[in-house]
Motif scaffolding. Structure first.
Motif, short mmCIF file in Angstrom:
data_model
loop_
_atom_site.label_atom_id
_atom_site.label_comp_id
_atom_site.label_asym_id
_atom_site.label_seq_id
_atom_site.Cartn_x
_atom_site.Cartn_y
_atom_site.Cartn_z
N ILE A 159 49.84 16.64 -1.20
CA ILE A 159 48.42 16.44 -1.50
C ILE A 159 48.32 15.33 -2.54
CG2 ILE A 159 46.35 17.50 -2.49
CD1 ILE A 159 47.48 20.22 -1.53
N VAL A 160 47.43 14.39 -2.31
CA VAL A 160 47.23 13.28 -3.24
C VAL A 160 45.86 13.39 -3.89
CG1 VAL A 160 47.04 10.78 -3.47
CG2 VAL A 160 48.78 11.76 -1.97
N LEU A 161 45.85 13.39 -5.21
CA LEU A 161 44.60 13.39 -5.98
C LEU A 161 44.24 11.95 -6.31
CD1 LEU A 161 45.48 16.27 -8.49
CD2 LEU A 161 44.16 16.46 -6.35
N ALA A 162 43.17 11.48 -5.70
CA ALA A 162 42.65 10.14 -5.98
C ALA A 162 41.20 10.30 -6.42
CB ALA A 162 42.77 9.24 -4.75
N THR A 163 41.01 11.17 -7.40
CA THR A 163 39.69 11.68 -7.75
C THR A 163 38.98 10.88 -8.83
OG1 THR A 163 40.94 13.29 -9.07
CG2 THR A 163 40.06 14.04 -6.99
N GLY A 164 39.60 9.79 -9.28
CA GLY A 164 38.90 8.84 -10.14
C GLY A 164 38.66 9.28 -11.56
N SER A 165 37.71 8.62 -12.18
CA SER A 165 37.37 8.86 -13.58
C SER A 165 35.87 8.75 -13.77
CB SER A 165 38.09 7.85 -14.49
OG SER A 165 37.66 6.53 -14.19
N VAL A 166 35.40 9.15 -14.93
CA VAL A 166 33.97 9.07 -15.25
C VAL A 166 33.82 8.39 -16.62
CG1 VAL A 166 33.35 11.09 -13.91
CG2 VAL A 166 34.02 11.37 -16.29
N PRO A 167 32.69 7.74 -16.86
CA PRO A 167 32.49 7.07 -18.16
C PRO A 167 32.47 8.08 -19.30
CG PRO A 167 30.88 6.31 -16.53
CD PRO A 167 31.55 7.50 -15.94
N ARG A 168 33.05 7.69 -20.41
CA ARG A 168 32.98 8.52 -21.62
C ARG A 168 31.58 8.45 -22.21
NH1 ARG A 168 37.64 10.49 -23.52
NH2 ARG A 168 39.61 9.59 -22.76
N LYS A 169 31.10 9.55 -22.70
CA LYS A 169 29.79 9.61 -23.35
C LYS A 169 29.95 9.48 -24.86
CE LYS A 169 27.32 10.41 -19.63
NZ LYS A 169 26.33 9.41 -19.13
N MET A 170 28.99 8.86 -25.47
CA MET A 170 28.99 8.76 -26.93
C MET A 170 28.58 10.10 -27.52
SD MET A 170 26.88 6.11 -29.34
CE MET A 170 27.86 4.73 -28.78
N GLU A 171 29.30 10.50 -28.57
CA GLU A 171 29.00 11.76 -29.23
C GLU A 171 28.83 11.51 -30.73
OE1 GLU A 171 32.07 14.51 -28.24
OE2 GLU A 171 31.64 14.48 -26.09
N VAL A 172 27.59 11.27 -31.14
CA VAL A 172 27.25 11.08 -32.55
C VAL A 172 25.95 11.82 -32.82
CG1 VAL A 172 28.38 8.81 -32.67
CG2 VAL A 172 25.93 8.96 -32.12
N PRO A 173 25.67 12.13 -34.07
CA PRO A 173 24.43 12.82 -34.37
C PRO A 173 23.20 12.08 -33.84
CG PRO A 173 25.88 12.84 -36.27
CD PRO A 173 26.52 11.93 -35.27
N GLY A 174 22.29 12.80 -33.23
CA GLY A 174 21.05 12.22 -32.73
C GLY A 174 21.14 11.64 -31.34
N ILE A 175 22.35 11.65 -30.71
CA ILE A 175 22.50 11.02 -29.40
C ILE A 175 21.67 11.72 -28.34
CG2 ILE A 175 24.53 12.39 -28.79
CD1 ILE A 175 23.80 8.70 -27.84
N ASP A 176 21.35 13.00 -28.55
CA ASP A 176 20.56 13.73 -27.57
C ASP A 176 19.15 13.17 -27.43
OD1 ASP A 176 20.36 14.71 -30.26
OD2 ASP A 176 19.10 16.34 -29.51
N GLN A 177 18.73 12.32 -28.36
CA GLN A 177 17.40 11.70 -28.30
C GLN A 177 17.39 10.44 -27.45
OE1 GLN A 177 15.40 11.67 -32.39
NE2 GLN A 177 17.57 11.81 -32.96
N VAL A 178 18.61 9.95 -27.09
CA VAL A 178 18.73 8.61 -26.49
C VAL A 178 19.25 8.70 -25.06
CG1 VAL A 178 19.72 6.31 -26.79
CG2 VAL A 178 19.32 7.78 -28.79
N LYS A 179 18.70 7.89 -24.18
CA LYS A 179 19.23 7.75 -22.82
C LYS A 179 20.47 6.87 -22.87
CE LYS A 179 19.59 7.07 -18.30
NZ LYS A 179 20.12 8.07 -17.36
N GLN A 180 21.61 7.43 -22.45
CA GLN A 180 22.85 6.66 -22.42
C GLN A 180 23.04 6.05 -21.03
OE1 GLN A 180 26.56 8.06 -24.29
NE2 GLN A 180 25.50 9.98 -24.75
#
Length: 485
Positions: free
Chosen positions: A137-158
């Protein structure tokens, strides 16, 4: 054991398509699975190489128009972003026609399955209520962008390189880009040229840290000339609201931005990618995950010797051609008793900005690790005729060569900053791949004044130095006079 398939491949991006395609081409019964039909083609088609190069192409048209103002052309206004994205998507659809489940099944005979796959045993995968089994079985399942994690980030569209190509429907007034790698540089230049104000925050002291420092400096100067506000050694400490960031000093040396606020309209985060591991049933399949990465050896095997990881899933270089390279190595190991280990000494990569930054082969860091003695040929393009005529005199060439009386002069690696550097550097990369000397270029006849003559100039410079120094001139004078008496 009776298996339903010879091979199961999960993920239909660059790695999965190549792996399943080759297996099917040699007559194996291969199942290729991805969660949606659109996911076929992977990150490269949907979010990466293809859309980014398409938007860079459009942005280059705007840049050309602006540069032409010096010669009388009148231009004004900003890009119609909806039309720009219509072009980007149209280019994707042309390529997508050859990467659909239906096309792949017809062309290669692969069983393509649309559905969410998960391992349910060491050699077993469940999808759409079916149980599939295979010896590998071969896993070629890729990656996803890292999200920024800083105070107040929940207020901002990344925004990231995935969402920006499918969800953004307006040209940002002020785009704040976070990150100092190829994605950050390419999109910063593209949006600046299309008409956005762009601020680029870089945690470290330079751009593209995997390239030679001089290349990052050249790119930084170009971006700044075009209007990108680059702030090195700077990070976001927090967000006070949806459009205001509070900065802090980053990197080894602070940039004096601590405590300052920065207003913006859109936030683009390009701080790396992480391997996709959730929802794949890896634990049930005996595949271990540590620190967010699938545990593998240098032959792409996971902790389950029947399961392999390639492409971004392998957790190393995250390039489409990296996945292609993994496939060549993996298939050798699946069918040959002589196994190959992962090795990037002959790898290459390109940042598709203007100028392009192309790097290949080994680096000084790698030479030090392996105890290899080397010499450096380095040339500025400021006196190159084509560079003068076409106004790219800020370019630069570096070539690393082996040393020694017998094996000296072989191309080991290098880097080039110039328009179309990715094309120009391929001759040098070929010499390295084939273990040939740089001097092999001295007798090539390059049509004058093609830009790629610069890669020969370094070789001729070396030959000229050898022929005009030490005892060689005396010998040549003697030979001339002897022959021409």
């Amino acid at each position: 054991m009776n298996y339903t398939h010879d091979l199961i491949v999960i993920g239909a991006g660059s790695g999965g398509l190549g792996c399943a395609g080759f297996g099917s081409s040699i007559g194996l019964n291969v199942a290729l699975i991805d969660k949606t039909a659109k996911a076929f083609g992977g990150d490269c088609l949907n979010y990466g190489c293809v859309p980014s190069k398409a938007i860079l192409h459009v942005a280059s048209l705007f840049a050309g128009g602006k540069e032409a103002e010096a010669f009388g052309l009148k231009t004004e206004g900003k890009a119609d972003f909806k039309k720009v994205m219509e072009y980007v998507h149209s280019r994707q659809e042309v390529i997508r026609a050859h990467e659909t489940p239906e096309y792949f099944a017809k062309e290669f005979g692969t069983e393509t399955i649309v559905g969410t796959a998960a391992m349910t045993g060491r050699n077993e995968v469940s999808v759409n209520g079916r149980k599939l089994t295979a010896p590998n079985i071969v896993l070629a399942t890729g990656s996803v962008p890292r999200k920024m994690e800083v105070p107040g980030i929940d207020q901002v569209k990344q925004w990231d390189n995935e969402s920006v190509f499918w969800e953004l429907d307006e040209l940002p007034e002020h785009l704040l880009v976070v990150g100092g790698g190829p994605i950050s540089c390419e999109l910063s230049q593209a949006f600046t040229r299309l008409g956005s104000k762009v601020t680029l925050l870089v945690r470290g002291e330079r751009l593209n840290e995997k390239d030679p420092e001089v290349m990052g400096d050249i790119l930084a100067r170009k971006l700044e000339e075009e209007g990108v506000d680059i702030r090195f050694n700077t990070e976001i400490g927090s967000f006070t609201n949806a459009t205001t960031a509070l900065l802090k000093d980053g990197g080894a040396a602070g940039a004096g931005n601590a405590g300052r606020t920065l207003e913006f309209t859109h936030l683009l985060v390009a701080i790396g990618r992480k391997v996709r591991t959730e929802g794949l049933g890896l634990e049930q399949g005996g595949v271990k995950v540590e620190k967010g990465k699938i545990v593998t050896d240098d032959r792409y095997r996971t902790t389950n010797s029947s399961v392999y990881a390639i492409g971004d899933a392998w957790g190393g270089e995250q390039f489409s051609h990296g996945a292609e390279f993994h496939n060549t190595q993996l298939w050798n190991n699946l069918i040959s008793p002589i196994k190959k280990k992962h090795n990037l000494d002959k790898f290459a990569w390109v940042t598709f900005t203007d100028p392009e930054i192309a790097t290949f082969g080994m680096t000084p860091k790698r030479f030090k690790e392996k105890g290899i003695d080397f010499e450096t040929r380095e040339l500025s393009l400021k006196d190159d005729d084509r560079a003068i005529a076409a106004d790219f005199r800020g370019g630069h060439l570096i070539v690393y060569l082996s040393k020694g009386w017998w094996g000296g002069g072989k191309v080991l690696g290098g880097s080039l900053a110039a328009p179309a550097a990715g094309e120009m550097i391929q001759t040098l990369h070929y010499l390295q791949t084939e273990g040939k000397k740089y001097s092999a270029l001295t007798n090539m006849i390059y049509p004058y004044p093609v830009a790629s003559r610069i890669v020969q100039k370094g070789a001729r410079q070396g030959a000229s130095d050898m022929l005009t120094s030490g005892p060689v001139p005396k010998i040549l004078r003697w030979a001339y006079r002897l022959v021409n008496r």
